[in-house]
Design an enzyme around this catalytic site. Structure first.
Site, PDB file in Angstrom:
ATOM      1  N   CYS A 118      10.906  29.968  20.219  1.00 46.66           N
ATOM      2  CA  CYS A 118      11.465  30.967  21.130  1.00 46.66           C
ATOM      3  C   CYS A 118      12.768  31.461  20.520  1.00 46.66           C
ATOM      4  O   CYS A 118      13.137  31.034  19.426  1.00 46.66           O
ATOM      5  CB  CYS A 118      11.631  30.426  22.555  1.00 46.66           C
ATOM      6  SG  CYS A 118      12.840  29.135  22.778  1.00 46.66           S
ATOM      7  N   CYS A 151       8.752  35.834  13.986  1.00 44.68           N
ATOM      8  CA  CYS A 151       8.059  34.663  13.458  1.00 44.68           C
ATOM      9  C   CYS A 151       7.227  35.074  12.244  1.00 44.68           C
ATOM     10  O   CYS A 151       6.388  35.964  12.329  1.00 44.68           O
ATOM     11  CB  CYS A 151       7.160  34.075  14.535  1.00 44.68           C
ATOM     12  SG  CYS A 151       6.480  32.486  14.097  1.00 44.68           S
ATOM     13  N   CYS A 211       9.599  35.498  21.159  1.00 42.25           N
ATOM     14  CA  CYS A 211      10.416  35.787  19.970  1.00 42.25           C
ATOM     15  C   CYS A 211       9.927  37.028  19.235  1.00 42.25           C
ATOM     16  O   CYS A 211      10.472  37.394  18.202  1.00 42.25           O
ATOM     17  CB  CYS A 211      10.482  34.587  19.029  1.00 42.25           C
ATOM     18  SG  CYS A 211       8.933  34.118  18.267  1.00 42.25           S
TER      19      CYS A 211
END
Length: 138
Positions: free
Chosen positions: A12, A90, A86
């Site tokens: 996150c 990523c 997020c």
């Protein structure tokens, strides 16, 4: 030769609430049968105190955890990567399983607001363990 453990990374933004709770539940419920990591794209200084309190209520201790920065190596070393708000920060590697858990952000919330998030994370971690073929602790 024993089978390798599955590896799960929870991500996150701040690595201070959702991903910390998810990692703690998976560690607790899998009893060491899963390699567990958590990280954040912009880690906070400390874990959210309301998340620590909410997890303590269900017997899971987050008090010694610290937010960690997301690295490409952590993603590469994981079989399953679960993101929680997020976005595109990523890194994506072929051969990994990516899941996005849409959950409310506990940042700035009191423990009363964090409890339902905690309970939903616990429910999802149980489902994850089932998908990994691992019987949860309880």
């Amino acid at each position: 030769m024993p089978e390798p453990k599955p590896s799960v990374l929870f991500v996150c933004i701040h690595n201070a609430g959702r991903s910390q709770m998810a990692a703690a539940f998976l560690t607790h419920l899998s009893e060491g049968r899963v390699e567990v990591r958590s990280a954040g794209s912009a880690p906070a200084v400390a874990v959210n105190p309301a998340a620590v309190e909410a997890m303590a209520e269900v017997g899971v201790d987050l008090s010694t955890e610290t937010p960690k920065v997301l690295t490409a190596e952590a993603v590469q070393a994981s079989d399953v990567v679960i993101t929680m708000g997020c976005g595109d920060t990523c890194p994506v590697f072929p051969g990994k399983t990516y899941l996005d858990w849409k959950l409310d952000d506990p940042a700035g919330q009191g423990v009363d607001a964090v409890r339902p998030i905690r309970d939903e994370i616990q429910r999802r971690v149980h489902g994850l363990l089932e998908n990994l073929g691992i019987q949860p602790r309880f």
